[in-house]
Design a protein around this motif. Structure first.
Motif, mmCIF file in Angstrom:
data_model
loop_
_atom_site.group_PDB
_atom_site.id
_atom_site.type_symbol
_atom_site.label_atom_id
_atom_site.label_comp_id
_atom_site.label_asym_id
_atom_site.label_seq_id
_atom_site.Cartn_x
_atom_site.Cartn_y
_atom_site.Cartn_z
ATOM 1 N N ALA A 109 -104.470 29.195 13.388
ATOM 2 C CA ALA A 109 -105.709 29.888 13.049
ATOM 3 C C ALA A 109 -106.558 30.073 14.305
ATOM 4 C CB ALA A 109 -106.477 29.097 11.990
ATOM 5 N N SER A 110 -106.616 29.051 15.149
ATOM 6 C CA SER A 110 -107.368 29.154 16.408
ATOM 7 C C SER A 110 -106.788 30.234 17.306
ATOM 8 C CB SER A 110 -107.347 27.804 17.138
ATOM 9 O OG SER A 110 -107.974 26.800 16.376
ATOM 10 N N ILE A 111 -105.470 30.311 17.378
ATOM 11 C CA ILE A 111 -104.820 31.349 18.175
ATOM 12 C C ILE A 111 -105.247 32.729 17.691
ATOM 13 C CG2 ILE A 111 -102.577 32.468 18.583
ATOM 14 C CD1 ILE A 111 -101.374 29.635 18.746
ATOM 15 N N ALA A 112 -105.184 32.944 16.371
ATOM 16 C CA ALA A 112 -105.530 34.250 15.814
ATOM 17 C C ALA A 112 -106.990 34.603 16.071
ATOM 18 C CB ALA A 112 -105.231 34.265 14.318
ATOM 19 N N PHE A 113 -107.888 33.653 15.821
ATOM 20 C CA PHE A 113 -109.318 33.976 15.933
ATOM 21 C C PHE A 113 -109.771 34.100 17.385
ATOM 22 C CE2 PHE A 113 -109.219 32.116 11.569
ATOM 23 C CZ PHE A 113 -109.529 33.303 10.920
ATOM 24 N N LEU A 114 -109.164 33.356 18.292
ATOM 25 C CA LEU A 114 -109.463 33.578 19.716
ATOM 26 C C LEU A 114 -109.022 34.969 20.141
ATOM 27 C CD1 LEU A 114 -108.569 30.127 21.335
ATOM 28 C CD2 LEU A 114 -110.811 31.235 21.342
ATOM 29 N N ALA A 115 -107.862 35.412 19.638
ATOM 30 C CA ALA A 115 -107.398 36.769 19.954
ATOM 31 C C ALA A 115 -108.365 37.811 19.389
ATOM 32 C CB ALA A 115 -105.993 36.986 19.396
ATOM 33 N N PHE A 116 -108.851 37.586 18.161
ATOM 34 C CA PHE A 116 -109.821 38.510 17.568
ATOM 35 C C PHE A 116 -111.124 38.537 18.365
ATOM 36 C CE2 PHE A 116 -107.885 37.678 13.108
ATOM 37 C CZ PHE A 116 -106.848 38.558 13.393
ATOM 38 N N ILE A 117 -111.551 37.369 18.839
ATOM 39 C CA ILE A 117 -112.800 37.290 19.608
ATOM 40 C C ILE A 117 -112.676 38.084 20.901
ATOM 41 C CG2 ILE A 117 -114.260 35.710 20.950
ATOM 42 C CD1 ILE A 117 -113.611 33.603 18.707
ATOM 43 N N ILE A 118 -111.555 37.933 21.591
ATOM 44 C CA ILE A 118 -111.343 38.671 22.840
ATOM 45 C C ILE A 118 -111.287 40.174 22.578
ATOM 46 C CG2 ILE A 118 -109.661 39.106 24.677
ATOM 47 C CD1 ILE A 118 -108.956 36.121 24.530
ATOM 48 N N THR A 119 -110.568 40.571 21.521
ATOM 49 C CA THR A 119 -110.486 41.991 21.174
ATOM 50 C C THR A 119 -111.859 42.536 20.791
ATOM 51 O OG1 THR A 119 -108.225 41.651 20.354
ATOM 52 C CG2 THR A 119 -109.342 43.670 19.680
ATOM 53 N N ASP A 120 -112.629 41.740 20.051
ATOM 54 C CA ASP A 120 -113.956 42.166 19.634
ATOM 55 C C ASP A 120 -114.886 42.356 20.839
ATOM 56 O OD1 ASP A 120 -115.822 42.324 17.074
ATOM 57 O OD2 ASP A 120 -116.924 41.183 18.590
ATOM 58 N N ARG A 121 -114.751 41.485 21.820
ATOM 59 C CA ARG A 121 -115.578 41.618 23.033
ATOM 60 C C ARG A 121 -115.286 42.933 23.747
ATOM 61 N NH1 ARG A 121 -120.105 39.483 23.832
ATOM 62 N NH2 ARG A 121 -119.843 39.366 26.078
ATOM 63 N N TYR A 122 -114.016 43.332 23.752
ATOM 64 C CA TYR A 122 -113.671 44.623 24.363
ATOM 65 C C TYR A 122 -114.223 45.773 23.528
ATOM 66 C CZ TYR A 122 -111.044 48.819 25.358
ATOM 67 O OH TYR A 122 -110.702 50.117 25.626
ATOM 68 N N LEU A 123 -114.081 45.684 22.205
ATOM 69 C CA LEU A 123 -114.525 46.773 21.336
ATOM 70 C C LEU A 123 -116.028 46.980 21.407
ATOM 71 C CD1 LEU A 123 -112.309 46.176 18.164
ATOM 72 C CD2 LEU A 123 -112.030 47.938 19.920
ATOM 73 N N GLN A 124 -116.765 45.938 21.771
ATOM 74 C CA GLN A 124 -118.212 46.098 21.914
ATOM 75 C C GLN A 124 -118.569 47.133 22.967
ATOM 76 O OE1 GLN A 124 -120.250 42.409 22.533
ATOM 77 N NE2 GLN A 124 -119.491 41.473 20.645
ATOM 78 N N GLU A 125 -117.664 47.333 23.904
ATOM 79 C CA GLU A 125 -117.917 48.299 24.975
ATOM 80 C C GLU A 125 -117.304 49.665 24.686
ATOM 81 O OE1 GLU A 125 -119.997 47.508 27.490
ATOM 82 O OE2 GLU A 125 -120.186 45.748 26.203
ATOM 83 N N CYS A 126 -116.530 49.788 23.594
ATOM 84 C CA CYS A 126 -115.899 51.065 23.239
ATOM 85 C C CYS A 126 -116.667 51.667 22.072
ATOM 86 C CB CYS A 126 -114.437 50.852 22.856
ATOM 87 S SG CYS A 126 -113.466 50.191 24.195
ATOM 88 N N HIS A 127 -117.598 52.509 22.365
ATOM 89 C CA HIS A 127 -118.501 53.024 21.336
ATOM 90 C C HIS A 127 -117.900 54.251 20.654
ATOM 91 C CE1 HIS A 127 -121.421 50.206 22.849
ATOM 92 N NE2 HIS A 127 -121.340 50.735 24.057
ATOM 93 N N THR A 128 -116.737 54.072 20.051
ATOM 94 C CA THR A 128 -116.111 55.131 19.285
ATOM 95 C C THR A 128 -116.250 54.823 17.802
ATOM 96 O OG1 THR A 128 -113.960 54.038 19.242
ATOM 97 C CG2 THR A 128 -114.420 55.462 21.126
#
Length: 315
Positions: A109-128
């Protein structure tokens, strides 16, 4: 014979005692230290998140990461008692059937949610439009639910499948069907890890690419650098905690399923597995720092705690 022995077959019908876990003392001391150090930080995190508003997808992933940490904290004392060799037979069975499985549910679960957190941090900068949809709170909750249900579907059979009534290591307790499901579980979880790692790698690469492209604009550079630093910190924790473990996990599983029979090789693989599992558990100590760094409401709540004593002294 103590509960900390492992039997392996050698020759035609002859059984030879192969003790692989006779050097658990240092690991036990380190697990105790990790538990003592990480418990206050995670309890404070629970309090802070309860008092913090949860209006962003990042907060949903961080809260689920905290839930995974709490599961690991609950299961860790049983592993410590078992590794000390002080566990009665009933507690040994409980660890093999329940608390050990809970540890692995927590880790993945930690592996999955850390991956989501990293992806979410990138998406914060992609304003599509697409990225904004992926960052919706409802989508984050649905994705989190899918992760927990998937892990339970994979892991819970390990709790329910039958075991042998002999005093040996967890892998030797399992009957053939249980051992086969255990091996399948390992490979399914490894597939989950590889997919999460791909998401971490792609998101980190895109963040670096965006950082390099923004060098000519000081304002964009400052924002991109801030995102890159946060992604790099979480990705470093991810790599340190989970990559070494998965390098060792597959060959160790081959030893558990008796594909590898050489006793010395099994000892080395067991020590490698325990050493890298210790690194995986170490993320308990660092996750409260990730919560503080990545969640503004969390930081605000913690700072209010720090200000309260000084204000009372002034009064």
């Amino acid at each position: 014979m103590t509960p900390s022995t492992n039997l392996s077959s050698s020759g035609a019908g002859e059984e030879k005692l192969c003790i692989v876990n006779d050097h658990m003392g240092p690991f036990t001391v380190l697990y105790i230290l990790i538990f003592i150090i990480s418990l206050p930080g995670n309890l404070v995190s629970v309090w802070a998140f309860i008092r913090s508003p949860k209006q962003q997808s990042a907060s949903i992933y961080l809260v689920n990461l905290l839930v995974a940490d709490l599961l690991l904290l609950l299961a860790l004392p049983f592993k410590i008692i078992k590794d000390l060799g002080a566990a009665p037979w009933e507690l040994m069975v409980f660890h093999c059937q329940a608390s050990a499985v809970t540890i692995y549910i927590s880790l993945y679960a930690s592996i999955a949610f850390l991956a989501f957190i990293i992806t979410d941090r990138y998406l914060q900068e992609c304003h599509t439009v697409r990225s904004l949809r992926l960052q919706e709170v409802g989508f984050a909750r649905l994705l989190s639910l899918v992760v927990w249900l998937l892990l339970l579907l994979i892991m819970v059979p390990n709790m329910a499948l039958p075991i042998k009534q002999i005093e040996v290591l967890c892998s030797s307790l399992k009957q053939d069907i249980s051992l086969h499901w255990h091996a399948l579980t390992v490979f399914l979880c490894t597939a989950l890890f590889l997919n999460a790692s791909a998401a971490v790698l792609i998101s980190s690469s895109l963040v670096v690419k965006k950082l390099l492209r923004s060098r000519s604009d000081p304002k964009l550079w400052a924002t991109a650098r801030r995102v890159a630093v946060s992604v790099a910190a979480v990705a470093s924790a991810y790599i340190l905690s989970f990559v070494p473990y998965h390098v060792v996990r597959t060959p160790y599983t081959l030893a558990q399923t008796k594909v590898i029979r050489d006793c010395e090789t099994k000892k080395q693989l067991f020590l490698g597995k325990e050493s890298t599992l210790l690194l995986s558990v170490l993320h308990l100590c660092f996750d409260p720092l990730i919560f503080f760094y990545l969640s503004a409401p969390f930081r605000h709540t913690i700072r209010k705690i720090r200000k309260a004593p000084s204000e009372s002294l002034e009064c």
